[in-house]
Scaffold this active site. Structure first.
Site, PDB file in Angstrom:
ATOM      1  N   SER A   7       0.712  -1.342  -0.159  1.00 26.47           N
ATOM      2  CA  SER A   7       0.216   0.022  -0.222  1.00 26.47           C
ATOM      3  C   SER A   7       0.874   1.673  -0.071  1.00 26.47           C
ATOM      4  O   SER A   7       0.296   1.990  -0.233  1.00 26.47           O
ATOM      5  CB  SER A   7      -1.447  -0.163   0.910  1.00 26.47           C
TER       6      SER A   7
ATOM      7  N   LYS B   5      -6.423   3.256   9.195  1.00 26.59           N
ATOM      8  CA  LYS B   5      -5.725   3.839   7.909  1.00 26.59           C
ATOM      9  C   LYS B   5      -5.797   5.156   8.265  1.00 26.59           C
ATOM     10  O   LYS B   5      -5.242   6.315   8.840  1.00 26.59           O
ATOM     11  CB  LYS B   5      -5.512   3.774   6.495  1.00 26.59           C
TER      12      LYS B   5
END
Length: 302
Positions: A205, A248
């Protein structure tokens, strides 16, 4: 085992938001710790809302509340000791009292982001960990030479190393668009470093964050302050969806980030997993390509 997993329904347990932790602290953790330490929450000690938020932000970094309860217990034990020493005055716990009793804060992410992104080549990424989301700094540097090519440090796993290589390939392929001299790649060694080198890091990511750090370093343009991003990148510049979006985004919110760049295909995760109070005044941008991400992330040319 895969055969067993295939027959099971997996229920993921997500981390708490800051507001949820505050409510849990006042309903359960503080009453339990005051009782266990022989205190009366009304007569001997009182925690303010600000003090609990200060504990959460500066002394604990976790998905749950185990360390939060441990720190609350430490404050309660110190007050119990004072009472045992003949000092029965009620303790009004404020952020200043927390710092006096527990020492210097352990985490300073909210100020750290602004300080570290003052230089070109430093991008803020978002990572998923077993204890929730976390802020990830990615630094890019360049040295004269060219003999070593690409250097990667910070205990990067194989997947993250591939993200670095893909990001560098995309940047080199689009050098003319960003007015980067192609000779820089031949005459320079490029170094990508992810600080906290004692902690192994891996995952798919960070590609778009790597690309942003490289473009910032090679053009001398700063990345916008208090902005973080996540997303995988392809050689053609597509930004692919990633997991752990709720964790996140909550990590970004805790860290003082004001704007987050996410892959376009993760918009559904934001709608389904995040409530308005989670996002508050944070701006979330969705991008399909690395070019779109660079437009949002880079400061204008001076």
């Amino acid at each position: 085992p895969d055969a067993l997993r295939d027959r099971m329904e997996i229920i993921p347990l997500e981390g708490y938001t800051e507001q949820e932790k505050v409510i849990i602290a006042f309903r359960y953790l503080i009453p339990r710790q005051t009782t266990e330490n022989g205190l009366d929450a009304g007569d001997n000690i009182h925690f303010s809302d600000e003090s609990v938020r200060f504990l959460i932000r500066r002394y604990t970094r976790e998905a749950g509340v185990r360390n939060l309860e441990r720190e609350i217990g430490t404050v309660c034990r110190k007050q119990a000791r004072r009472i045992a020493e003949g000092k029965p005055e009620k303790m009004e716990v404020t952020p200043e009292v927390v710092e006096r009793e527990l020492g210097a804060p352990r985490f300073h992410t909210d100020t750290e982001i602004a300080e570290r992104t003052r230089r070109p080549g430093v991008a803020v990424g978002l990572a998923w960990t077993p204890v929730g989301g976390d802020i990830l700094f990615i630094e890019a540097g360049r040295m004269p030479g060219g003999s070593k090519g690409l250097i990667m440090t910070g205990q990067l796993g194989p997947v993250m190393q591939e993200s670095v290589q893909a990001a560098l390939t995309w940047v080199r392929g689009n050098a003319a668009h960003y007015e980067i001299d192609p000779e820089l790649f031949r005459a320079s060694d490029i170094h990508i470093h992810v600080p906290a080198g004692a902690i192994p890091k891996d995952g798919p990511s960070a590609g778009v964050t790597m690309a942003a750090a490289l473009v910032s370093m090679l053009t001398g343009r700063l990345l916008r302050a208090n902005l973080a991003m996540t997303g995988e990148i392809t050689l053609t510049g597509q930004v692919l969806p990633v997991g752990g979006i709720k964790e996140k985004v909550l990590a970004a919110k805790r860290g003082g980030v004001h704007e987050v760049i996410l892959p376009f295909e993760n918009e559904v995760n934001v709608r389904e997993d995040l409530k308005t109070e989670h996002i508050a005044d944070m701006k979330i941008d969705f991008v399909k390509t690395a070019e779109e991400a660079m437009v949002l992330a880079l400061e204008p040319k001076s």
